[in-house]
Write an enzyme that holds these catalytic residues in place. Structure first.
Site, PDB file in Angstrom:
ATOM      1  N   CYS A 116      44.918  24.232  51.465  1.00  0.00           N
ATOM      2  CA  CYS A 116      45.835  25.279  50.991  1.00  0.00           C
ATOM      3  C   CYS A 116      46.318  26.181  52.133  1.00  0.00           C
ATOM      4  O   CYS A 116      47.341  26.853  52.000  1.00  0.00           O
ATOM      5  CB  CYS A 116      45.174  26.125  49.917  1.00  0.00           C
ATOM      6  SG  CYS A 116      44.762  25.181  48.449  1.00  0.00           S
ATOM      7  N   HIS A 252      49.611  32.739  49.596  1.00  0.00           N
ATOM      8  CA  HIS A 252      49.333  31.453  48.947  1.00  0.00           C
ATOM      9  C   HIS A 252      49.150  31.728  47.445  1.00  0.00           C
ATOM     10  O   HIS A 252      48.487  32.684  47.051  1.00  0.00           O
ATOM     11  CB  HIS A 252      48.067  30.853  49.541  1.00  0.00           C
ATOM     12  CG  HIS A 252      47.555  29.672  48.789  1.00  0.00           C
ATOM     13  ND1 HIS A 252      48.373  28.622  48.421  1.00  0.00           N
ATOM     14  CD2 HIS A 252      46.310  29.367  48.311  1.00  0.00           C
ATOM     15  CE1 HIS A 252      47.656  27.721  47.767  1.00  0.00           C
ATOM     16  NE2 HIS A 252      46.407  28.159  47.678  1.00  0.00           N
ATOM     17  N   ASN A 282      49.009  26.306  41.628  1.00  0.00           N
ATOM     18  CA  ASN A 282      48.612  26.195  43.034  1.00  0.00           C
ATOM     19  C   ASN A 282      49.108  24.857  43.581  1.00  0.00           C
ATOM     20  O   ASN A 282      48.570  23.807  43.238  1.00  0.00           O
ATOM     21  CB  ASN A 282      47.082  26.298  43.119  1.00  0.00           C
ATOM     22  CG  ASN A 282      46.571  26.243  44.545  1.00  0.00           C
ATOM     23  OD1 ASN A 282      47.319  25.923  45.474  1.00  0.00           O
ATOM     24  ND2 ASN A 282      45.301  26.534  44.725  1.00  0.00           N
TER      25      ASN A 282
HETATM   26  N1  ACO Z   1      39.652  26.701  29.894  1.00  0.00           N
HETATM   27  C1  ACO Z   1      38.748  27.373  29.159  1.00  0.00           C
HETATM   28  N2  ACO Z   1      37.553  27.730  29.636  1.00  0.00           N
HETATM   29  C2  ACO Z   1      37.246  27.395  30.892  1.00  0.00           C
HETATM   30  C3  ACO Z   1      38.146  26.699  31.725  1.00  0.00           C
HETATM   31  C4  ACO Z   1      39.386  26.348  31.161  1.00  0.00           C
HETATM   32  N3  ACO Z   1      40.319  25.660  31.857  1.00  0.00           N
HETATM   33  N4  ACO Z   1      37.563  26.511  32.908  1.00  0.00           N
HETATM   34  C5  ACO Z   1      36.357  27.086  32.867  1.00  0.00           C
HETATM   35  N5  ACO Z   1      36.158  27.609  31.633  1.00  0.00           N
HETATM   36  C6  ACO Z   1      34.982  28.331  31.144  1.00  0.00           C
HETATM   37  C7  ACO Z   1      33.738  28.040  31.937  1.00  0.00           C
HETATM   38  O1  ACO Z   1      33.129  26.864  31.462  1.00  0.00           O
HETATM   39  C8  ACO Z   1      32.895  29.257  31.645  1.00  0.00           C
HETATM   40  O2  ACO Z   1      32.310  29.115  30.385  1.00  0.00           O
HETATM   41  P1  ACO Z   1      30.812  29.660  30.074  1.00  0.00           P
HETATM   42  O3  ACO Z   1      30.890  31.136  30.345  1.00  0.00           O
HETATM   43  O4  ACO Z   1      30.605  29.283  28.670  1.00  0.00           O
HETATM   44  O5  ACO Z   1      29.951  28.934  31.074  1.00  0.00           O
HETATM   45  C9  ACO Z   1      33.915  30.377  31.540  1.00  0.00           C
HETATM   46  O6  ACO Z   1      35.194  29.741  31.311  1.00  0.00           O
HETATM   47  C10 ACO Z   1      34.017  31.245  32.790  1.00  0.00           C
HETATM   48  O7  ACO Z   1      34.064  30.378  33.914  1.00  0.00           O
HETATM   49  P2  ACO Z   1      34.181  30.936  35.379  1.00  0.00           P
HETATM   50  O8  ACO Z   1      34.285  29.779  36.311  1.00  0.00           O
HETATM   51  O9  ACO Z   1      33.103  31.957  35.611  1.00  0.00           O
HETATM   52  O10 ACO Z   1      35.592  31.683  35.272  1.00  0.00           O
HETATM   53  P3  ACO Z   1      36.294  32.611  36.315  1.00  0.00           P
HETATM   54  O11 ACO Z   1      36.638  33.885  35.680  1.00  0.00           O
HETATM   55  O12 ACO Z   1      35.587  32.657  37.625  1.00  0.00           O
HETATM   56  O13 ACO Z   1      37.664  31.823  36.535  1.00  0.00           O
HETATM   57  C11 ACO Z   1      38.675  30.373  38.155  1.00  0.00           C
HETATM   58  C12 ACO Z   1      37.635  30.512  37.040  1.00  0.00           C
HETATM   59  C13 ACO Z   1      40.036  30.592  37.542  1.00  0.00           C
HETATM   60  C14 ACO Z   1      38.583  28.969  38.732  1.00  0.00           C
HETATM   61  C15 ACO Z   1      38.387  31.420  39.237  1.00  0.00           C
HETATM   62  O14 ACO Z   1      37.049  31.389  39.611  1.00  0.00           O
HETATM   63  C16 ACO Z   1      39.251  31.214  40.435  1.00  0.00           C
HETATM   64  O15 ACO Z   1      40.436  31.353  40.386  1.00  0.00           O
HETATM   65  N6  ACO Z   1      38.647  30.957  41.578  1.00  0.00           N
HETATM   66  C17 ACO Z   1      39.398  30.747  42.788  1.00  0.00           C
HETATM   67  C18 ACO Z   1      39.511  29.308  43.003  1.00  0.00           C
HETATM   68  C19 ACO Z   1      40.873  28.872  43.368  1.00  0.00           C
HETATM   69  O16 ACO Z   1      41.868  29.500  43.151  1.00  0.00           O
HETATM   70  N7  ACO Z   1      40.881  27.710  43.958  1.00  0.00           N
HETATM   71  C20 ACO Z   1      42.079  27.085  44.339  1.00  0.00           C
HETATM   72  C21 ACO Z   1      41.913  26.402  45.624  1.00  0.00           C
HETATM   73  S1  ACO Z   1      41.394  27.508  46.841  1.00  0.00           S
HETATM   74  C22 ACO Z   1      42.609  28.486  46.964  1.00  0.00           C
HETATM   75  O17 ACO Z   1      43.706  28.028  46.907  1.00  0.00           O
HETATM   76  C23 ACO Z   1      42.328  29.921  47.072  1.00  0.00           C
END
Ligand code: ACO
Length: 325
Positions: A116, A252, A282
């Site tokens: 990324c 980004h 993304n």
């Molecule tokens: N739909 C519904 N529920 C979901 C989904 C989905 N697509 N995905 C995960 N969940 C659930 C999980 O299972 C979890 O359930 P639980 O509490 O029963 O265990 C709950 O939602 C919370 O999950 P978390 O992973 O803690 O959610 P979070 O608030 O951290 O959001 C996310 C997840 C969106 C991936 C976030 O952590 C994020 O954006 N991280 C940055 C990663 C990123 O952007 N990566 C891209 C590449 S790197 C970059 O470009 C920066």
């Protein structure tokens, strides 16, 4: 050209595949909801390349648009740097396919891999080549068919990504020293200790397969806001600038919460942030040039504006660039 050189942006182009996939469409594929995706990421839809549509096709469309914008013929180019994580083939570089299609037979074309953060790395490489007199007209492309790396059974990753391409043309111009324009500086970082946070579980040397994206989302999130704001501060300080000097912040586009958190930490007005994550999701290395194109096309980014780019991705790899447009 002898003497100092400015690497100025003379053209911008973008391309998005026709197929736009909404969050509701994804509800049919995995257990998720439009409300969850929008609340956690700000994403409403993403574009997905058609069967048989390759990264080089997307890159070429964006490249042609940037060249048209600049009024430059492909044969005049002497450098193409293409940032991608999803090349057409393991080798040769996808950039060489674009080179051939543009009728460019001189200079060099190669790919850069920093996931990324790839576009920041590619801008840095191209601007340095112009400054060193190695090239005079450099096309910098970010292009991805990132959805091909997704495990469509893993809801924690498959809802986050999309496909697309963007390109800028950088041209070397004699610098008047004091009042520089174009790419003022780029600041690159990586820390391979964080490999496990975001990677693909395949590759030519390990499994012989392409593999799928694996990510510890919350961990990546924590690193993102701190490392991105530090990189932007470093980039501004290197040019004796402050966050109040930033006309347009073009981050980004991974997650609106990361963007909002970083802008807030830096004290950048939300009205100065270019956002496309809602429509593009993304697109990895393509997200910054797609956002730049949006900002230029709708008249926000204008000549003379101070534009700051930043990105982080697998590696971890991250960085920031400062451009006087
Ligand atoms: N739909 C519904 N529920 C979901 C989904 C989905 N697509 N995905 C995960 N969940 C659930 C999980 O299972 C979890 O359930 P639980 O509490 O029963 O265990 C709950 O939602 C919370 O999950 P978390 O992973 O803690 O959610 P979070 O608030 O951290 O959001 C996310 C997840 C969106 C991936 C976030 O952590 C994020 O954006 N991280 C940055 C990663 C990123 O952007 N990566 C891209 C590449 S790197 C970059 O470009 C920066």
């Amino acid at each position: 050209m002898s003497g100092p050189v400015d690497a100025i942006v003379t053209g911008v182009g973008a391309y998005l595949p026709a197929n736009a996939v909404s969050n509701s469409d994804l509800e049919m594929r995995v257990e998720t909801s439009d409300a969850w995706i929008q609340a956690r990421t700000g994403i409403r839809q993403r574009h997905v390349a058609a069967d048989g549509e390759l990264t080089s096709d997307l890159a070429l469309a964006a490249a042609r648009a940037a060249l048209t914008d600049a009024g430059v013929d492909g044969a005049e180019l002497d450098l193409i740097v293409l940032a991608t994580t999803t090349p057409d083939s393991t080798f040769p570089a996808t950039a060489t396919k674009v080179q051939a299609a543009l009728g460019m037979t001189q200079g060099a074309a190669f790919d850069v891999q920093a996931v990324c953060a790839g576009f920041i790395y590619a801008v840095s490489v191209a601007a340095n080549a112009l400054a060193a007199g190695q090239a005079a007209k450099a096309l910098v492309i970010g292009a991805e068919t990132f959805t091909r790396l997704l495990d469509w059974n893993d809801r924690s990753t498959c809802v986050l990504f999309g496909d697309g391409a963007g390109a800028i043309l950088l041209e070397g111009r004699p610098s008047n020293g004091a009042d520089r324009t174009g790419v003022l500086s780029s600041h690159l970082h990586s820390d391979g200790r964080y490999y496990d946070l975001l990677y693909v579980d395949g590759g030519p040397s390990s499994t012989g397969t392409t593999g799928h994206v694996r990510m510890q989302g919350p961990e990546v999130f924590k690193h993102a806001v701190n490392k991105l704001s530090d990189a932007v501060r470093e980039a501004l300080a290197a040019n004796d600038l402050e966050s109040g000097d930033v006309d347009w912040f073009v981050p980004h586009q991974a997650n609106k919460r990361i963007i909002d958190g970083t802008a807030k930490k830096l004290g950048i007005d939300p009205g100065r942030v270019i956002l496309t994550v809602d429509r593009h999701a993304n697109t990895s290395a393509a997200s910054i040039p797609l956002a730049l194109h949006q900002g230029v096309a709708d008249g926000r980014i204008k000549k003379g504006d101070l534009v700051v780019l930043e990105a982080i991705g697998g590696g971890l790899s991250w960085g920031a660039s400062v451009i006087r447009w």
